[in-house]
Design an enzyme around this catalytic site. Structure first.
Site, PDB file in Angstrom:
ATOM      1  N   GLU A  44       0.840  -1.216   0.000  1.00 39.00           N
ATOM      2  CA  GLU A  44       0.000   0.000   0.000  1.00 39.00           C
ATOM      3  C   GLU A  44       0.864   1.249   0.000  1.00 39.00           C
ATOM      4  O   GLU A  44       2.038   1.213   0.383  1.00 39.00           O
ATOM      5  CB  GLU A  44      -0.967   0.001   1.186  1.00 39.00           C
ATOM      6  CG  GLU A  44      -0.308  -0.220   2.540  1.00 39.00           C
ATOM      7  CD  GLU A  44      -0.343   1.005   3.430  1.00 39.00           C
ATOM      8  OE1 GLU A  44      -0.243   2.125   2.881  1.00 39.00           O
ATOM      9  OE2 GLU A  44      -0.438   0.846   4.660  1.00 39.00           O
ATOM     10  N   ARG A  69      -1.431  -1.659  12.072  1.00 41.78           N
ATOM     11  CA  ARG A  69      -2.167  -2.347  11.008  1.00 41.78           C
ATOM     12  C   ARG A  69      -1.920  -1.619   9.690  1.00 41.78           C
ATOM     13  O   ARG A  69      -2.789  -0.956   9.139  1.00 41.78           O
ATOM     14  CB  ARG A  69      -3.657  -2.402  11.330  1.00 41.78           C
ATOM     15  CG  ARG A  69      -3.992  -3.226  12.546  1.00 41.78           C
ATOM     16  CD  ARG A  69      -5.484  -3.437  12.690  1.00 41.78           C
ATOM     17  NE  ARG A  69      -5.989  -4.363  11.663  1.00 41.78           N
ATOM     18  CZ  ARG A  69      -7.047  -4.117  10.895  1.00 41.78           C
ATOM     19  NH1 ARG A  69      -7.689  -2.966  10.990  1.00 41.78           N
ATOM     20  NH2 ARG A  69      -7.457  -5.000  10.002  1.00 41.78           N
ATOM     21  N   CYS A  74       7.503  -1.226  -2.028  1.00 37.55           N
ATOM     22  CA  CYS A  74       8.665  -2.127  -2.168  1.00 37.55           C
ATOM     23  C   CYS A  74       9.828  -1.778  -1.257  1.00 37.55           C
ATOM     24  O   CYS A  74      10.441  -2.673  -0.656  1.00 37.55           O
ATOM     25  CB  CYS A  74       9.130  -2.186  -3.615  1.00 37.55           C
ATOM     26  SG  CYS A  74       9.903  -0.669  -4.255  1.00 37.55           S
ATOM     27  N   HIS A 113      12.376   0.189  -8.392  1.00 34.25           N
ATOM     28  CA  HIS A 113      11.886  -0.958  -7.633  1.00 34.25           C
ATOM     29  C   HIS A 113      13.048  -1.671  -6.946  1.00 34.25           C
ATOM     30  O   HIS A 113      14.132  -1.806  -7.509  1.00 34.25           O
ATOM     31  CB  HIS A 113      11.151  -1.939  -8.543  1.00 34.25           C
ATOM     32  CG  HIS A 113      10.623  -3.137  -7.813  1.00 34.25           C
ATOM     33  ND1 HIS A 113       9.652  -3.040  -6.845  1.00 34.25           N
ATOM     34  CD2 HIS A 113      10.970  -4.464  -7.872  1.00 34.25           C
ATOM     35  CE1 HIS A 113       9.405  -4.250  -6.356  1.00 34.25           C
ATOM     36  NE2 HIS A 113      10.184  -5.118  -6.948  1.00 34.25           N
ATOM     37  N   ASP A 128      11.399 -10.962  -3.339  1.00 42.27           N
ATOM     38  CA  ASP A 128      10.717  -9.687  -3.557  1.00 42.27           C
ATOM     39  C   ASP A 128       9.312  -9.787  -2.973  1.00 42.27           C
ATOM     40  O   ASP A 128       8.445 -10.453  -3.536  1.00 42.27           O
ATOM     41  CB  ASP A 128      10.655  -9.381  -5.055  1.00 42.27           C
ATOM     42  CG  ASP A 128       9.988  -8.048  -5.367  1.00 42.27           C
ATOM     43  OD1 ASP A 128       9.584  -7.339  -4.425  1.00 42.27           O
ATOM     44  OD2 ASP A 128       9.871  -7.715  -6.569  1.00 42.27           O
TER      45      ASP A 128
END
Length: 281
Positions: A44, A69, A74, A113, A128
């Protein structure tokens, strides 16, 4: 990684992902951790969407991904995973990739990434746990051309003249996720990249609500006010959210994400013109 700071709280992390097993740098342990992490900790971008800072230091990552929570993208997910693996004795180093998902094969994007290289008994594995809707649910052996089954989609790594490409098979079609090489990256590289993608005004991490989670029976992928539910071996379906309250409820119930600053989140949702028109709410 910077080994001068204290290591991760393994007990808390294992409780978070539901792992009960040996604490040794073996392939079976890596495979089990890699399967459990994406099931428990959602992808997220709510902090960057809300203009909140994204921090990659270990205490901040543990506060957010382990104790609260929340999920992350990445750089957060794979930095935490790296520190856990290193604490267990794995030989881990960082890599970076140019994203090609849903883009032409010849696109040359920046290295935005993060992924990990793990060496086990002379073999190189790619880990990953933070690529959104097609996040790996198993480590992949660096064996170009070999089709590798995972708990979700089949994957393969193909080799070109100067780089590798990771591909997933969806609907019988091989689709490229990203391209990468074996150049090692360190903390400061990821800090710079993360700052760019989380603050550049045109970045999708700033302009778009994104969340994804692997499930035992498929995947969830959210983009703004629409969620796609992918059933393994079955059809996909879409869910539309008419109000920010509906979306927040789904993020909590289905993704395990407690939305920070709900009032601000709701305002941004409406500013983007998402959901149903005001007269229909």
């Amino acid at each position: 990684m910077d080994q001068t700071q204290s290591g991760p709280d393994l007990d808390a992390y294992f409780l978070r992902i539901g792992y009960r097993g040996p604490r040794e740098p073996s392939l079976s342990v890596l495979q089990r951790l890699h399967a459990l992490h994406p099931l428990a900790i959602a992808f997220e971008n709510l902090d960057s969407f809300l203009g909140r800072p994204v921090r990659l230091d270990l205490p901040s990552l543990e506060d957010k991904l382990v104790h609260a929570r929340r999920g992350g993208y990445c750089f957060e997910q794979n930095t935490l995973f790296w520190k856990v693996l290193a604490a267990l004795g794995f030989e881990v180093s960082g890599l970076a990739a140019r994203v090609l998902w849903n883009q032409p094969e010849d696109t040359l994007n920046p290295r935005s990434h993060m992924l990990l290289r793990v060496e086990i008994d002379g073999a190189t594995w790619l880990a990953d746990v933070g690529f959104g809707g097609v996040t790996q649910t198993a480590p992949l052996l660096l064996a170009p051309g070999a089709v590798q089954e995972t708990p979700h989609e089949p994957c393969r790594v193909i080799e070109t003249a100067d780089h590798y490409r990771l591909q997933v098979q969806i609907g019988g079609e091989w689709r490229t996720v990203f391209r990468f090489d074996m150049t090692e990256h360190v903390d400061v590289d990821y800090v710079v990249s993360s700052h760019f993608v989380s603050t550049w005004p045109a970045s999708q991490f700033v302009t778009t609500i994104m969340a994804a989670r692997a499930l035992p029976t498929g995947r969830l992928a959210l983009r703004n006010d629409r969620m796609t539910v992918h059933e393994t071996g079955g059809p996909s379906r879409q869910v539309h959210f008419a109000t920010p309250a509906e979306l927040r409820a789904t993020l909590s119930a289905d993704f395990g994400i407690e939305v920070p600053e709900p009032g601000r989140f709701d305002a941004r949702f409406l500013e983007l013109g998402l959901g149903a028109p005001a007269e229909l709410r």
